[in-house]
Write a protein that holds these residues in place. Structure first.
Motif, PDB file in Angstrom:
ATOM      1  N   GLN A 169      50.007  46.857  51.565  1.00  0.00           N
ATOM      2  CA  GLN A 169      49.378  46.483  50.309  1.00  0.00           C
ATOM      3  C   GLN A 169      48.262  45.469  50.578  1.00  0.00           C
ATOM      4  OE1 GLN A 169      50.400  47.741  47.009  1.00  0.00           O
ATOM      5  NE2 GLN A 169      51.087  49.186  48.565  1.00  0.00           N
ATOM      6  N   GLU A 170      47.096  45.690  49.986  1.00  0.00           N
ATOM      7  CA  GLU A 170      46.013  44.727  50.132  1.00  0.00           C
ATOM      8  C   GLU A 170      46.331  43.459  49.340  1.00  0.00           C
ATOM      9  OE1 GLU A 170      43.372  44.798  52.098  1.00  0.00           O
ATOM     10  OE2 GLU A 170      44.202  46.664  52.905  1.00  0.00           O
ATOM     11  N   PRO A 171      46.020  42.282  49.878  1.00  0.00           N
ATOM     12  CA  PRO A 171      46.303  41.027  49.177  1.00  0.00           C
ATOM     13  C   PRO A 171      45.622  40.981  47.815  1.00  0.00           C
ATOM     14  CG  PRO A 171      45.683  40.610  51.452  1.00  0.00           C
ATOM     15  CD  PRO A 171      45.388  42.051  51.188  1.00  0.00           C
ATOM     16  N   THR A 172      46.266  40.355  46.868  1.00  0.00           N
ATOM     17  CA  THR A 172      45.715  40.226  45.522  1.00  0.00           C
ATOM     18  C   THR A 172      45.310  38.789  45.209  1.00  0.00           C
ATOM     19  OG1 THR A 172      47.940  39.955  44.601  1.00  0.00           O
ATOM     20  CG2 THR A 172      47.049  42.190  44.656  1.00  0.00           C
ATOM     21  N   SER A 173      45.510  37.873  46.158  1.00  0.00           N
ATOM     22  CA  SER A 173      45.059  36.494  45.986  1.00  0.00           C
ATOM     23  C   SER A 173      44.639  35.963  47.357  1.00  0.00           C
ATOM     24  CB  SER A 173      46.171  35.617  45.397  1.00  0.00           C
ATOM     25  OG  SER A 173      47.112  35.252  46.396  1.00  0.00           O
ATOM     26  N   ASP A 174      43.980  34.782  47.363  1.00  0.00           N
ATOM     27  CA  ASP A 174      43.536  34.221  48.632  1.00  0.00           C
ATOM     28  C   ASP A 174      44.497  33.159  49.158  1.00  0.00           C
ATOM     29  OD1 ASP A 174      43.082  32.165  46.894  1.00  0.00           O
ATOM     30  OD2 ASP A 174      40.931  31.989  47.285  1.00  0.00           O
ATOM     31  N   THR A 175      45.705  33.064  48.600  1.00  0.00           N
ATOM     32  CA  THR A 175      46.697  32.127  49.117  1.00  0.00           C
ATOM     33  C   THR A 175      47.215  32.627  50.467  1.00  0.00           C
ATOM     34  OG1 THR A 175      48.504  33.259  47.949  1.00  0.00           O
ATOM     35  CG2 THR A 175      47.424  31.431  46.805  1.00  0.00           C
ATOM     36  N   ARG A 176      47.509  31.703  51.375  1.00  0.00           N
ATOM     37  CA  ARG A 176      47.971  32.081  52.708  1.00  0.00           C
ATOM     38  C   ARG A 176      49.073  31.152  53.222  1.00  0.00           C
ATOM     39  NH1 ARG A 176      45.685  35.758  51.066  1.00  0.00           N
ATOM     40  NH2 ARG A 176      43.990  36.995  52.008  1.00  0.00           N
ATOM     41  N   TYR A 177      49.837  30.546  52.312  1.00  0.00           N
ATOM     42  CA  TYR A 177      50.931  29.685  52.746  1.00  0.00           C
ATOM     43  C   TYR A 177      52.014  30.504  53.469  1.00  0.00           C
ATOM     44  CZ  TYR A 177      52.719  31.411  48.226  1.00  0.00           C
ATOM     45  OH  TYR A 177      53.081  32.207  47.164  1.00  0.00           O
ATOM     46  N   LEU A 178      52.710  29.833  54.364  1.00  0.00           N
ATOM     47  CA  LEU A 178      53.827  30.414  55.128  1.00  0.00           C
ATOM     48  C   LEU A 178      53.397  31.603  55.974  1.00  0.00           C
ATOM     49  CD1 LEU A 178      56.621  30.103  52.408  1.00  0.00           C
ATOM     50  CD2 LEU A 178      55.822  28.399  54.067  1.00  0.00           C
ATOM     51  N   ARG A 179      52.171  31.500  56.507  1.00  0.00           N
ATOM     52  CA  ARG A 179      51.630  32.485  57.447  1.00  0.00           C
ATOM     53  C   ARG A 179      50.875  31.742  58.533  1.00  0.00           C
ATOM     54  NH1 ARG A 179      51.292  37.690  55.277  1.00  0.00           N
ATOM     55  NH2 ARG A 179      51.687  37.812  53.026  1.00  0.00           N
ATOM     56  N   GLY A 180      50.964  32.237  59.755  1.00  0.00           N
ATOM     57  CA  GLY A 180      50.200  31.602  60.813  1.00  0.00           C
ATOM     58  C   GLY A 180      50.318  32.315  62.141  1.00  0.00           C
ATOM     59  N   THR A 181      49.387  32.003  63.037  1.00  0.00           N
ATOM     60  CA  THR A 181      49.349  32.559  64.389  1.00  0.00           C
ATOM     61  C   THR A 181      49.108  31.430  65.373  1.00  0.00           C
ATOM     62  OG1 THR A 181      48.400  34.648  63.593  1.00  0.00           O
ATOM     63  CG2 THR A 181      48.150  34.170  65.931  1.00  0.00           C
ATOM     64  N   TRP A 182      49.845  31.451  66.492  1.00  0.00           N
ATOM     65  CA  TRP A 182      49.620  30.473  67.542  1.00  0.00           C
ATOM     66  C   TRP A 182      49.966  31.085  68.882  1.00  0.00           C
ATOM     67  CZ3 TRP A 182      46.560  26.630  66.984  1.00  0.00           C
ATOM     68  CH2 TRP A 182      46.503  25.603  67.936  1.00  0.00           C
ATOM     69  N   LYS A 183      49.537  30.438  69.978  1.00  0.00           N
ATOM     70  CA  LYS A 183      49.752  31.007  71.305  1.00  0.00           C
ATOM     71  C   LYS A 183      50.920  30.361  72.035  1.00  0.00           C
ATOM     72  CE  LYS A 183      46.175  28.111  73.464  1.00  0.00           C
ATOM     73  NZ  LYS A 183      44.921  28.151  74.253  1.00  0.00           N
ATOM     74  N   THR A 184      51.559  31.157  72.886  1.00  0.00           N
ATOM     75  CA  THR A 184      52.653  30.658  73.699  1.00  0.00           C
ATOM     76  C   THR A 184      52.113  29.804  74.838  1.00  0.00           C
ATOM     77  OG1 THR A 184      52.597  32.679  75.038  1.00  0.00           O
ATOM     78  CG2 THR A 184      54.143  32.630  73.201  1.00  0.00           C
ATOM     79  N   ASP A 185      52.910  28.824  75.267  1.00  0.00           N
ATOM     80  CA  ASP A 185      52.499  27.957  76.368  1.00  0.00           C
ATOM     81  C   ASP A 185      52.900  28.575  77.708  1.00  0.00           C
ATOM     82  OD1 ASP A 185      55.222  27.495  76.712  1.00  0.00           O
ATOM     83  OD2 ASP A 185      55.187  25.494  75.819  1.00  0.00           O
ATOM     84  N   LYS A 186      52.789  27.829  78.780  1.00  0.00           N
ATOM     85  CA  LYS A 186      53.071  28.362  80.116  1.00  0.00           C
ATOM     86  C   LYS A 186      54.535  28.772  80.279  1.00  0.00           C
ATOM     87  CE  LYS A 186      53.915  23.821  82.199  1.00  0.00           C
ATOM     88  NZ  LYS A 186      53.479  22.871  83.272  1.00  0.00           N
TER      89      LYS A 186
END
Length: 318
Positions: A169-186
């Motif tokens: 489903q395409e988003p219907t608002s520009d809210t983005r709470y409780l979402r994120g991306t990050w990288k793993t360490d060594k």
């Protein structure tokens, strides 16, 4: 990204993460209140059951279960570790270790996505699919009312898309709470700061995840590579029942689906995504730490939208 609704990209082998806002990374942790362990629930016989004393081999001898992506995925819109924003709820520190299930080595610099609903069952970007508040959380359809009547355009069965996702489903608002991306360490570890998820009709309490490898981190974010894992993390019944006594979770009147009743969780314990939880007994409101080792095949591609869904998975489930 404020003011714009990112377009979902079906081909995740050609994906790009765009850093949003100031890009500030918040410190992770819930303080010293997290001192007691909670039961991780029953494990299926033969499933991987890592403990603090387990060897690396014991932690990674099986692949972590693949699941549906669900209809509410937004492709890596926020590059950050603290995904809480202003959402109320029990503080949750989610600590993931990503390893190659073949050789048991940690995978560094992988891009890990996480996303989940808030304490009342609402997904950011998709609030219009539910009424929210204290008792009207979305269903997996998703539903516009507690009676299950779907709004126009909402997926109601498996006809909306392949792989048990119910159709993106395409988003219907520009809210983005409780979402994120990050990288793993060594050491293959990535940590997110968020809140304990709530529940909605038809699903137990869970967190979605994707792991992307073989791409490149640039000033713009993460580019290329392949999605080697799409899964979900689950919470044992003891912790969910404890959370239900704390506001705002306690204001929900939505009927809850238990871990045993869920159509996505495969009942295989850690291998199926069951988190190991630590929190202060009888005071879960102080905060929870959740950990798990995720075994992946870095050469595989699992977007969660494949034609064949996991056995027992609902085609419309999120």
């Amino acid at each position: 990204m404020t003011g714009n609704q990112p377009k979902h990209k079906k081909d995740l082998t050609r994906r790009k993460v765009v850093v949003a806002g100031a890009g500030a990374v918040a410190a992770v942790g819930v303080g010293g209140a997290v001192v007691a362990t909670a039961s991780a629930g029953e494990k299926k016989k033969g499933a991987a059951t890592p403990t603090s004393s387990s060897s690396t081999a014991e932690e990674c001898y099986k692949l972590t279960s693949e699941t549906t992506e669900g209809p509410y995925y937004i492709d890596a819109d926020k590059l950050r570790q603290d995904i809480t924003e202003d959402k109320e709820g029990i503080p949750l520190t989610l600590r993931l270790k990503v390893i190659d299930s073949e050789n048991c080595k940690p995978i560094r610099n992988a891009a890990v996505d996480v996303w989940h609903c808030d304490a009342l069952g609402l997904y950011s970007g998709y609030e219009s699919f539910s009424q929210g508040g204290g008792g009207s959380a979305p269903t997996d359809a998703p539903s516009g009312t507690p009676t299950g009547e779907p709004p126009s355009g909402a997926p109601t069965d498996g006809t909306g898309g392949g792989g048990g996702g119910g159709g993106h489903q395409e988003p219907t608002s520009d809210t983005r709470y409780l979402r994120g991306t990050w990288k793993t360490d060594k050491n293959g570890i990535v940590t997110f700061k968020t809140v304990f998820p709530g529940w909605y009709q038809g699903r137990c309490v869970h967190i979605h995840t994707k792991v992307h490898v073989s791409g490149e981190w640039t000033d713009a974010g993460y580019e290329g590579g392949n999605t080697c894992h799409t899964g979900q993390f689950f919470f044992d019944e003891e912790s969910v029942l404890a959370s239900a006594e704390v506001e705002p979770y306690s204001t929900s009147t939505t009927e809850r689906t238990t871990l045993d009743e869920d159509t996505i969780y495969d009942q295989s314990g850690v291998q199926g995504g069951l988190l190991k939880l630590k929190y202060k007994k009888n005071d879960i409101a102080k905060g929870v730490t959740a950990t798990i080792t995720v075994g992946v095949d870095p050469d595989a591609t699992h977007t969660g939208t494949e034609d064949s869904a996991q056995p027992g998975a609902s085609a419309s489930a999120d």
